[in-house]
Every structure is written in C-alpha cells, then in structure tokens.
Scaffold this motif. Structure first.
Motif, PDB file in Angstrom:
ATOM      1  N   LEU A 298       0.615  -1.208  -0.036  1.00 32.18           N
ATOM      2  CA  LEU A 298       0.163   0.186   0.064  1.00 32.18           C
ATOM      3  C   LEU A 298       1.053   1.446  -0.113  1.00 32.18           C
ATOM      4  O   LEU A 298       0.318   2.397  -0.905  1.00 32.18           O
ATOM      5  N   PRO A 299       2.115   1.698   0.709  1.00 29.64           N
ATOM      6  CA  PRO A 299       3.004   2.479   0.502  1.00 29.64           C
ATOM      7  C   PRO A 299       3.467   3.122  -0.516  1.00 29.64           C
ATOM      8  O   PRO A 299       2.837   4.106  -1.021  1.00 29.64           O
ATOM      9  N   GLY A 300       3.775   2.125  -1.701  1.00 29.11           N
ATOM     10  CA  GLY A 300       4.158   1.965  -2.944  1.00 29.11           C
ATOM     11  C   GLY A 300       2.845   2.520  -3.457  1.00 29.11           C
ATOM     12  O   GLY A 300       3.469   3.381  -5.170  1.00 29.11           O
ATOM     13  N   ILE A 301       2.075   1.625  -3.761  1.00 28.51           N
ATOM     14  CA  ILE A 301       0.889   2.027  -4.486  1.00 28.51           C
ATOM     15  C   ILE A 301       0.969   3.596  -4.187  1.00 28.51           C
ATOM     16  O   ILE A 301      -0.069   4.434  -5.017  1.00 28.51           O
ATOM     17  N   LEU A 302      -0.093   4.882  -2.668  1.00 29.60           N
ATOM     18  CA  LEU A 302      -0.413   5.787  -2.624  1.00 29.60           C
ATOM     19  C   LEU A 302       0.932   7.014  -3.198  1.00 29.60           C
ATOM     20  O   LEU A 302       0.512   7.493  -3.840  1.00 29.60           O
ATOM     21  N   THR A 303       2.494   6.031  -3.366  1.00 30.69           N
ATOM     22  CA  THR A 303       3.214   7.393  -3.662  1.00 30.69           C
ATOM     23  C   THR A 303       3.422   6.567  -5.274  1.00 30.69           C
ATOM     24  O   THR A 303       3.079   8.693  -5.869  1.00 30.69           O
ATOM     25  N   GLY A 304       2.798   5.742  -6.123  1.00 31.78           N
ATOM     26  CA  GLY A 304       2.649   6.119  -7.325  1.00 31.78           C
ATOM     27  C   GLY A 304       1.164   6.585  -7.556  1.00 31.78           C
ATOM     28  O   GLY A 304       1.727   7.494  -8.674  1.00 31.78           O
ATOM     29  N   THR A 305       0.406   6.685  -6.386  1.00 29.92           N
ATOM     30  CA  THR A 305      -0.890   7.671  -7.468  1.00 29.92           C
ATOM     31  C   THR A 305      -1.089   9.216  -6.503  1.00 29.92           C
ATOM     32  O   THR A 305      -1.418  10.054  -6.983  1.00 29.92           O
ATOM     33  N   ILE A 306      -0.353   9.546  -5.501  1.00 36.59           N
ATOM     34  CA  ILE A 306       0.239  11.282  -5.887  1.00 36.59           C
ATOM     35  C   ILE A 306       1.161  11.536  -6.776  1.00 36.59           C
ATOM     36  O   ILE A 306       0.617  12.447  -7.051  1.00 36.59           O
ATOM     37  N   ILE A 307       1.527  11.187  -7.085  1.00 35.08           N
ATOM     38  CA  ILE A 307       2.561  11.357  -8.531  1.00 35.08           C
ATOM     39  C   ILE A 307       1.676  11.296  -8.945  1.00 35.08           C
ATOM     40  O   ILE A 307       1.590  12.874 -10.681  1.00 35.08           O
ATOM     41  N   GLY A 308       1.209  10.912  -9.552  1.00 38.51           N
ATOM     42  CA  GLY A 308       0.388  10.864 -10.639  1.00 38.51           C
ATOM     43  C   GLY A 308      -0.196  11.909 -10.515  1.00 38.51           C
ATOM     44  O   GLY A 308      -1.074  12.630 -11.980  1.00 38.51           O
ATOM     45  N   LEU A 309      -1.275  12.184  -9.166  1.00 39.84           N
ATOM     46  CA  LEU A 309      -2.090  12.696  -9.075  1.00 39.84           C
ATOM     47  C   LEU A 309      -2.024  14.428  -9.465  1.00 39.84           C
ATOM     48  O   LEU A 309      -2.183  15.609  -9.924  1.00 39.84           O
ATOM     49  N   ALA A 378       4.769  14.890   0.172  1.00 41.19           N
ATOM     50  CA  ALA A 378       3.400  13.627   1.089  1.00 41.19           C
ATOM     51  C   ALA A 378       4.654  12.734   0.170  1.00 41.19           C
ATOM     52  O   ALA A 378       3.618  11.495   0.826  1.00 41.19           O
ATOM     53  N   ALA A 379       4.450  12.393  -0.870  1.00 40.96           N
ATOM     54  CA  ALA A 379       4.620  11.063  -2.020  1.00 40.96           C
ATOM     55  C   ALA A 379       5.570  10.431  -1.465  1.00 40.96           C
ATOM     56  O   ALA A 379       5.553   9.485  -0.541  1.00 40.96           O
TER      57      ALA A 379
END
Length: 390
Positions: A298-309, A378-379
């Motif tokens: 989940l931490p890696g998923i959240l990081t990728g999501t924030i960078i994508g946003l 945040a990422a």
C-alpha cells in the motif's frame, strides 16, 4: 626492458584514467550546479513577479447610495476619484442597494478596490497613468487615502475581464472537482488491473501485449489523451463539454498507466515468502492478495497515486481539447457545470495584454507550485515513513 616499459605504460594508463575520472566528476558537478542555477533563477523570477499580486491597491472613498447611483454606478463616488476606482466595485452598488434597502440615502466611507493602473503605479511598475493623474494619486497617498492591503479577493473571486478583481477561486474549485473525479476513476481501475496482471494473469502473448501497451501509454504525449477523451466521453457518451466530468475522466485515462505501473512495482516488491507462508496456512489466492500482499504494498501504491495526481494537476493540453479553457467567472456548483482548472487559468492570463495579469499569472504559478511540491513531499514522506526493507 619489457618489464620497465610495462610499468611505465601502466603508470601512464593510470594517469589517463585518473584524469578521465576527474573530468567526469567535473562535468557531473557542473551539470548539478547548472541545474540548481536554473532552478534558483526560475523561482526567483516567478516569486519576484508574483508576490505583488498578493496585495491590492485600495482607495478611501465616500460611496453615495442614491437613486442616481442605483441607475448610474459612476455617480456613487465623487467625480475626482471615480475613474481611479475599479469598475468592478462600482457595478456591485445597485445589487447592494437591492439587497440592503436601508443603505438608500446614506453615504458610507469605504476602502474600495482601485483600478489596475493605480495598483500598478503604487507597486512601482510601468502603467498608463498621465503625469497629472500620478500627482493626484501621490496626494491621496500623502493624505493616507491610498494603501496596499492583502488581496483576499485573489483567493475568493473567479476570473474577470478586470485584472484588479480577477482571482483563482473558480479555477481552484474546478481543479478539486477534476482531481476528485480523476482519483475516483483511475485508482480503483488501475489498482485492480495491476493486481490481476501481477498476481492472477497467465503469462502468454495476450497479457504481454497488454503490458507493452500500458508501458507505451505512459510515454505518449498528453494531448493525445485529450483527443481520446473528446472522442469517448464527449462525442460518444455525451458528457458536457468544458465540464469537470469531461476533464476528470480524461485525466483519469492519462493517470491510469502511471498507477498501474507503480502498483505492479509495489506488488512485485513484496517477497514471495509472504505469499508462500499464506498459502501454507491454507489461504486462497484472493486472501493472499487481500490480506497480505496488498497491505504490504500500500505505501508504494499511495506514492505512485500521489505522483500521478500531481502530474495530472499540472496538465493543460488534454483539457484544452475537451474545452476547459473557457472564461469562468463563477465557481462550478457541480461536476457537469462549465469549469476550468488552475493551469488553464494560468495559460489564459499569460495571453492577456494588460500588465496587471502578468503578476497574477506568476502568483497563480506560485500557488500551483506550492500544491505540487506539497503533493510530492507527501509522496516522499509516505515512502520513507512506511517503506519496508526485506
């Protein structure tokens, strides 16, 4: 003789290697210094141009609420200063009289927004005021009837044809709508796609072709996603043009490959021993993913999501295709209303001819950079805080 020659040759080769290493280090250091210099120059240029937009010139004036001013707003202020007061403020006088009838027949002393040329003059920038007008403004300043105050309207008003009352509120609300839709559209689909490809899909030509296409989609120009969004969401599904829904779904398509790739990388980083241990106690494949693999990744998923946003928030080209470059003076009340976003607002102001829009363009860039840096910070924090080393 051969041994001496070999030693000399080795010594010469070592000197050449050391010189090459020094040159490489010099080039690398020069590249870092040059990049930092460009970054410092960029921030200095933007901040020096934009910080003045956070203050606004105001004039102390007497507002006459009469029947004449209700029909002709210019009559609400004295003739000597009426052309130095923003027309945007004068236009609101009939509405104020209609909303507050008790004001009729009274005179109120207020600090009203000054015209853009007065604002630019007080900030020491070039303007089109005549020498006589400048002397009059100087006399008002000497009598404490002119001041620079914090420009709250920059954050609470929408776009305007008058630069002194133009703000970013409508663009910020539109950006929130667009990013919310992007998040709701791209994250569930992207995460589920990544889980299927990484954990359940068979390794055959079909899935390999899907993986190749996902990697290619992450690298194509963003304007092509705008054409795709125009064809699918607007022309086929009938989503309203220029709406936050059209922009959010289009940016969702653009963000989808990034989330899929980052999610697959996060899932792949979980050791196989976790899966084997779960299988060993009788867990089903879905239980292994849901209870063990997904929480750990989940931490890696959240990081990728924030960078994508963050990348989606800075995009303008796809939104240009779906019509989100319109003049929007009021904030949208829903996802189907006409809307714009902060990068599109910056683009619109940068093309304006009036100088007062230049500082608002730079100020909006400062706000956008602050948001983007916050998202990237945040990422980084999430990655450092919850990262696990196996």
């Amino acid at each position: 003789m051969r041994q001496a020659l070999s030693a000399d040759t080795a010594k010469t080769m070592n000197k050449r290697r050391y010189r090459a290493e020094k040159r490489f280090r010099f080039y690398a250091l020069s590249a870092v210094v040059l990049a930092c210099a460009f970054l410092v120059f960029f921030f200095f240029d933007i901040i020096s141009q934009g910080y003045t937009a956070f203050v606004q010139a105001r004039i102390k004036a007497e507002i006459h609420y009469t029947e004449q001013s209700a029909e002709l707003p210019l009559a609400a202020v004295d003739e000597d200063i009426r052309y130095f007061v923003s027309r945007g403020r004068l236009r609101t006088i009939p509405l104020e009289i209609e909303k507050h009838p008790e004001l009729m027949g009274t005179t109120q002393t207020e600090w009203v927004i000054a015209d853009a040329e007065v604002d630019q003059y007080l900030k020491g920038k070039s303007n089109r005021l005549k020498p006589k007008q400048k002397r009059f403004i100087d006399s008002l300043k000497a009598n404490d009837r002119v001041k620079l105050a914090f420009n709250t309207g920059f954050f609470t008003r929408g776009d305007s044809k008058l630069p002194e009352i133009a703000g970013i509120f409508a663009a910020v609300v539109g950006s929130i709508y667009v990013l919310s839709l992007t998040l709701l559209f791209s994250v569930p689909i992207g995460v589920m796609t990544a889980i299927y490809l990484e954990e359940f899909a068979p390794d055959n030509r079909f899935t390999q072709a899907i993986e190749v296409n996902i990697n290619n989609l992450a690298a194509i120009p963003s304007i092509l996603f705008g054409l795709l969004g125009l064809a699918i969401f607007i022309n086929f599904f009938g989503v309203p043009r220029s709406s936050a829904m059209a922009g959010g779904l289009t940016l969702g398509l653009m963000t989808l490959p990034i989330i899929i790739i980052s999610t697959r990388a996060a899932l792949r980083a979980v050791p196989d021993s976790i899966r084997e241990g779960a299988y060993g106690v009788g867990a089903s494949p879905w239980q292994v993913v849901w209870h063990h693999v997904l929480p750990l990744s989940l931490p890696g998923i959240l990081t990728g999501t924030i960078i994508g946003l963050a990348q989606a928030m800075g995009e303008t080209a796809p939104l240009l295709i779906v019509g989100m470059m319109a003049y929007i003076p009021e904030a949208p009340s829903g996802v189907t209303d006409a809307a714009t976003v902060l990068p599109a607002q910056i683009y619109t102001w940068s093309a304006a001819s009036l100088r007062a829009y230049a500082e608002r363009t730079a100020a909006a860039i400062i706000v956008l950079l602050a948001v983007l840096l916050t998202l990237n910070a945040a990422a980084v924090f999430l990655r450092k805080r919850y990262e696990r080393r196996w």
